[in-house]
Design a protein around this motif. Sequence first.
Motif, short mmCIF file in Angstrom:
data_model
loop_
_atom_site.label_atom_id
_atom_site.label_comp_id
_atom_site.label_asym_id
_atom_site.label_seq_id
_atom_site.Cartn_x
_atom_site.Cartn_y
_atom_site.Cartn_z
N HIS A 86 0.83 -1.21 0.00
CA HIS A 86 0.00 0.00 0.00
C HIS A 86 0.86 1.26 0.00
O HIS A 86 0.36 2.37 -0.09
N ASN A 87 2.20 1.08 0.06
CA ASN A 87 3.11 2.24 0.00
C ASN A 87 3.80 2.38 -1.35
O ASN A 87 4.73 3.18 -1.49
N THR A 88 3.42 1.57 -2.33
CA THR A 88 4.11 1.65 -3.63
C THR A 88 3.54 2.80 -4.45
O THR A 88 2.35 2.83 -4.78
N TYR A 89 4.42 3.72 -4.79
CA TYR A 89 4.05 4.90 -5.58
C TYR A 89 4.61 4.71 -6.99
O TYR A 89 5.69 4.16 -7.17
N MET A 90 3.89 5.17 -7.99
CA MET A 90 4.34 4.99 -9.38
C MET A 90 4.32 6.31 -10.15
O MET A 90 3.36 7.08 -10.04
N TRP A 91 5.40 6.52 -10.90
CA TRP A 91 5.43 7.60 -11.89
C TRP A 91 5.44 6.90 -13.25
O TRP A 91 6.37 6.14 -13.55
N TRP A 92 4.44 7.12 -14.05
CA TRP A 92 4.27 6.37 -15.31
C TRP A 92 4.27 7.34 -16.49
O TRP A 92 3.77 8.49 -16.37
N GLY A 93 4.84 6.91 -17.61
CA GLY A 93 4.82 7.74 -18.82
C GLY A 93 4.73 6.87 -20.06
O GLY A 93 5.39 5.83 -20.16
N ALA A 94 3.89 7.29 -21.00
CA ALA A 94 3.78 6.57 -22.27
C ALA A 94 4.02 7.55 -23.41
O ALA A 94 3.74 8.75 -23.29
N TYR A 95 4.55 7.03 -24.52
CA TYR A 95 4.83 7.85 -25.73
C TYR A 95 5.63 9.10 -25.34
O TYR A 95 5.38 10.20 -25.90
N LEU A 96 6.58 8.95 -24.44
CA LEU A 96 7.30 10.14 -23.94
C LEU A 96 8.00 10.87 -25.08
O LEU A 96 8.58 10.26 -25.98
#
Length: 257
Positions: free
Chosen positions: A195-205
Amino acid sequence: MRTIYVIGIGAGDPELLTLKAIRALERADAVIALDKGDAKSDLLALREHIVHAHAPDLPIVTVQDPPRDRNPEHYAAEVRRWHAERARLLADAIRKHTNDSAAFLVWGDPSLYDSTLRIIERMQRHEGLECTVEVIPGVTAIQLLTAEHKMLLNRIGEDIHVTTARNLAKASPKDRRNCVVMLDGGAGWLDGPTHNTYMWWGAYLGTEHQVLREGFITEIGEEVAALKQQLREQHGWIMDIYLLRELDEATPENKPT
Ligand SMILES: C[S@@+](CC[C@H](N)C(=O)[O-])C[C@H]1O[C@@H](n2cnc3c(N)ncnc32)[C@H](O)[C@@H]1O
């Protein structure tokens, strides 16, 4: 002896090409490109756009990627056969279409999950192609992800783990503290988050389709999985990358840096 330029062209934005890369393009006799016949026509068009913007008269020689058995009885042997055939076809194209130099354009940087340098080594060893190799570094998808999210990859003094979605399941809790994940055909972030996992996500950068999301997996994980599916259907292809970070219970404000 020929020079082979292996040019990192950045992972999306044509403006990220370095001056060194442009000079190499200007010197090359031709660009040799594997035509993988896939749906990523935006990417192929982008490569052509880059070449024509900086070296308008430079010919692009495309070599049809040889067919590959995706469900072979002996996986490793089939991949070896396929790589050997690729090397043979590319070496033939270099001999036929160039005198002094050839350029390979590599998405992002040639050192990161890319087989161009391996193929060139094979051409030298097994196809008798005599050449010197010059590698021009490029901006990777990792750097685009951090730049677009305006963030650091690690908190002070921490390690960084870079992996593929396939290997994410094997990553230790320590590796998962700052974990960059690439080559994800699905939604690997949904496997085993806390429950502490944070995500920074990017597509087609770096492209006109760029999409960014960030948040706790428990809050945005399913939504990003659905979004990825929808984007893939919309564009016919997708490339995404993400950083997973375990935030400390005591100091969740540690999030961005
Ligand atoms: C075969 S690897 C090549 C990496 C490349 N050599 C680099 O330096 O970034 C392809 C993976 O890189 C990531 N990637 C490359 N370009 C990207 C982009 N523009 N946006 C998001 N992810 C990208 C994705 O994880 C994709 O599955």
